[in-house]
Design a protein around this motif. Structure first.
Motif, PDB file in Angstrom:
ATOM      1  N   GLU A 167       1.198 -62.795 -63.361  1.00  0.00           N
ATOM      2  CA  GLU A 167      -0.002 -62.360 -64.089  1.00  0.00           C
ATOM      3  C   GLU A 167      -1.238 -62.465 -63.202  1.00  0.00           C
ATOM      4  N   SER A 168      -1.332 -63.541 -62.458  1.00  0.00           N
ATOM      5  CA  SER A 168      -2.478 -63.726 -61.562  1.00  0.00           C
ATOM      6  C   SER A 168      -2.481 -62.653 -60.475  1.00  0.00           C
ATOM      7  N   ASP A 171      -3.534 -59.416 -62.106  1.00  0.00           N
ATOM      8  CA  ASP A 171      -4.981 -59.435 -62.354  1.00  0.00           C
ATOM      9  C   ASP A 171      -5.744 -59.213 -61.043  1.00  0.00           C
ATOM     10  N   LYS A 175      -8.021 -56.050 -60.224  1.00  0.00           N
ATOM     11  CA  LYS A 175      -9.401 -56.272 -59.812  1.00  0.00           C
ATOM     12  C   LYS A 175      -9.677 -55.570 -58.491  1.00  0.00           C
TER      13      LYS A 175
END
Length: 182
Positions: A167-168, A171, A175
């Motif tokens: 998930e990181s 993300d 971004k």
């Protein structure tokens, strides 16, 4: 910071859970069973000793009474001088018979007590072996269960960490893509 606190709380909860499971591996009832078995053995051993002691005392008491009776008979006044040698000879023979009979009876009591003690020791040993085997099996089963739980929890934690990492990464990728578009 919040994630770290949550992970720390989860780790502490897991540690406490495992500590509780570890304590349940040592069965207090098993220890009580062992002490009860030893108590029963002690009670039976005492009964064997008391019975043997009582019988031996009775044998010796009767032998003493008979010896005094023989002595009383041997020391009675005789009319003829030759009767004394016969009385003393009879006394010696009676005492030898009494000694032989008494030794045989005491030997039988001792042999019986030894046999009963041997049987008791064998029964107690067998009972203790069964108790130890039961305890060992319970311990092994509980250890296997705890190991399985720990492996499952470790796998779940690894999956959660991998999902969070994914998930990181997503993300960060999103971004970076959004920043690159601008």
């Amino acid at each position: 910071m919040t994630t770290q606190t949550t992970e720390s709380a989860a780790t502490q909860k897991t540690t406490e859970s495992m500590a509780n499971q570890f304590q349940t591996m040592f069965n207090g009832q098993g220890n009580q069973d062992v002490f009860k078995a030893l108590g029963r053995m002690s009670e039976r051993m005492t009964a064997i000793v008391v019975e043997a002691g009582t019988r031996s005392t009775d044998i010796m008491s009767n032998a003493t009474k008979e010896a005094f009776s023989n002595l009383s008979e041997a020391t009675q006044v005789r009319d003829e001088l030759g009767d004394y040698s016969k009385a003393y000879s009879d006394f010696a023979q009676k005492q030898m018979d009494l000694l032989t009979r008494t030794a045989r009876e005491v030997g039988e009591v001792t042999q019986q007590a030894g046999t009963e003690t041997k049987e008791l020791a064998s029964e107690t040993s067998e009972e203790m072996s069964e108790k130890v085997a039961e305890s060992t099996k319970r311990f092994a089963d509980k250890s296997a269960e705890m190991t399985k739980d720990a492996v499952n929890k470790g796998a779940d934690t690894a999956k959660d960490a991998a999902n969070k990492g994914a998930e990181s990464a997503k993300d960060a990728s999103d971004k970076a893509s959004s920043t690159a578009r601008k």
